[in-house]
Design an enzyme around this catalytic site. Structure first.
Site, mmCIF file in Angstrom:
data_model
loop_
_atom_site.group_PDB
_atom_site.id
_atom_site.type_symbol
_atom_site.label_atom_id
_atom_site.label_comp_id
_atom_site.label_asym_id
_atom_site.label_seq_id
_atom_site.Cartn_x
_atom_site.Cartn_y
_atom_site.Cartn_z
ATOM 1 N N THR A 22 0.857 -1.194 0.164
ATOM 2 C CA THR A 22 0.103 0.018 0.003
ATOM 3 C C THR A 22 0.973 1.203 -0.175
ATOM 4 O O THR A 22 1.729 1.299 0.663
ATOM 5 C CB THR A 22 -0.993 -0.106 1.019
ATOM 6 N N CYS A 28 -2.893 8.144 7.108
ATOM 7 C CA CYS A 28 -3.564 6.844 7.049
ATOM 8 C C CYS A 28 -2.719 5.788 7.865
ATOM 9 O O CYS A 28 -1.502 6.089 7.925
ATOM 10 C CB CYS A 28 -3.628 6.344 5.635
ATOM 11 N N HIS A 45 -5.598 -0.585 4.513
ATOM 12 C CA HIS A 45 -5.359 0.576 4.785
ATOM 13 C C HIS A 45 -6.587 1.741 5.090
ATOM 14 O O HIS A 45 -7.473 1.827 4.472
ATOM 15 C CB HIS A 45 -4.938 1.130 3.079
#
Lengths: 158, 215
Positions: A22, A28, A45
């Site tokens: 990711t 995040c 994620h």
């Protein structure tokens, strides 16, 4: 290599897929979960901490609680067991420093992720969180090593 | 007529005009402090969702300089100026006469200069909005981050969490040169910067209402 997008969750058999990635985690948080015995691994994620703060009809995969719950249930459907799972996490930074980011979102994401994992009894065995830089997270499902790449620092293995 | 992005052609025209005026203002300011001739191409204005904007800017891991200001008042939202490495280095070179600047370790002077560039560019567009609509906005102190564009654009995405929300994306190109003649202009350095305006939806409506665009 399988890419996990923003607000996305993927679970795989380690014999089928050896690398999950990711990109550009800022505030995040990326959560790698694995059950070595079952040979099942996954990556989520998430963008925001709690789904109860969500907008109506919003995607549950955006939130730490609902996103992690979804990942666990997908992995369990593939033969994994929660009691055997371990987690590695990365992200939760403040890209523009504390003064200019509302709600201190990176820290709140990290806290939410830790709380949710601990409520499920899943230990966080390694993490690279906080600070003010972006991270790309590679999860090697065969070795369960999480590789954290940044723009300006050395790559670290968790 | 409504486009797939939820804006009518008339609304997109208005945004295009804001882009034109804003870029003109920006070029004037850049010329004033660089003592160079700054020429511009017609800016490209569009509404994109955040993922589209990230791929447009070179993919999530592309390292850029992002300068963020917050707007409050008649218009509220976030304005992000995204400049590629070359643009920032060229501006630092012009002003500080230094050749190789490491963007990750800017000194206080350089950091503050980069903030000021963000101020100038976002102010240029904001003035265009104000001039056309009579609305005004207060601008916060700019914050700077040199890092992956995916993570920088996630900042507004997180705050304006309504799924699929669009941002106003303006792509500018400025050419810095020493004189008007053709040869010098061709040899001038052409640089791109991108202005991303993420207004709260209600603010976008306020702007259109004020400009008399039917919604």
């Amino acid at each position: 290599m399988l890419t996990v997008g923003i607000a996305d969750v993927r679970a795989v058999y380690t014999k089928d897929e050896d690398l999950l990635v990711t990109y550009a985690l800022g505030s995040c948080v990326g959560i790698c979960l694995y059950d070595r015995t079952a040979g099942v691994a996954g990556l989520a994620h998430i963008m925001l901490p709690w789904s109860k703060e969500s907008y109506k009809g919003d995607d549950p995969l955006r939130y730490a609680d609902t996103g992690i719950t979804e990942l666990i249930s997908r992995m369990c459907a593939m033969g994994a067991e929660r009691s055997r799972m371990a987690a590695k996490t990365a992200g939760g930074a403040q890209m523009f420093g504390y003064a200019s980011e509302a709600f201190n979102i990176g820290d709140r994401n990290i806290n939410a992720v830790n709380k949710v994992l601990s409520a499920y009894g899943i230990p966080v065995v390694a993490s690279s969180v906080g600070g003010n830089h972006a991270r790309t997270l590679y999860f090697h499902t065969d070795t369960c090593i999480a590789e954290v790449k940044t723009a300006m620092r050395e790559t670290i293995n968790l | 007529m409504t486009h797939s992005d939820g804006l009518s052609l008339a609304e997109l025209d208005v945004l295009g005009e804001i882009g034109n005026i804003g870029q003109g203002n920006a070029a004037t300011s850049l010329a004033a402090f660089s003592h160079k001739l700054v020429t511009i191409d017609v800016p490209c204005v569009r509404m994109l969702d955040i993922n589209e904007a990230v791929s447009f800017l070179g993919g999530p891991e592309k390292v850029v300089t992002g300068i963020l200001v917050r707007l409050s008042g008649d218009i509220s939202g976030i304005m992000l100026t995204i400049m590629d490495e070359m643009f920032v280095k060229e501006l630092l070179k012009i002003v500080f006469c230094k050749d190789a600047v490491d963007l990750y370790s800017l000194d206080e002077m350089e950091q503050s200069f980069v903030q000021e560039i963000g101020n100038i560019l976002s102010g240029s567009y904001l003035n265009a909005v104000s001039a056309l609509s009579g609305l005004s906005a207060e601008v916060s102190v700019p914050a700077v981050s040199v890092d992956m564009v995916g993570a920088i654009l996630a900042v507004p995405a997180v705050e304006f969490a309504a799924a699929g929300s669009k941002v106003l994306f303006i792509e500018d190109s400025f050419t810095f040169s020493d004189g008007f003649d053709e040869k010098e202009r061709v040899n001038g350095s052409r640089m791109r910067s991108n202005m991303i305006l993420i207004p709260e939806m209600s603010s976008l409506r306020t702007i259109f209402d004020r400009l008399g665009v039917s919604v």
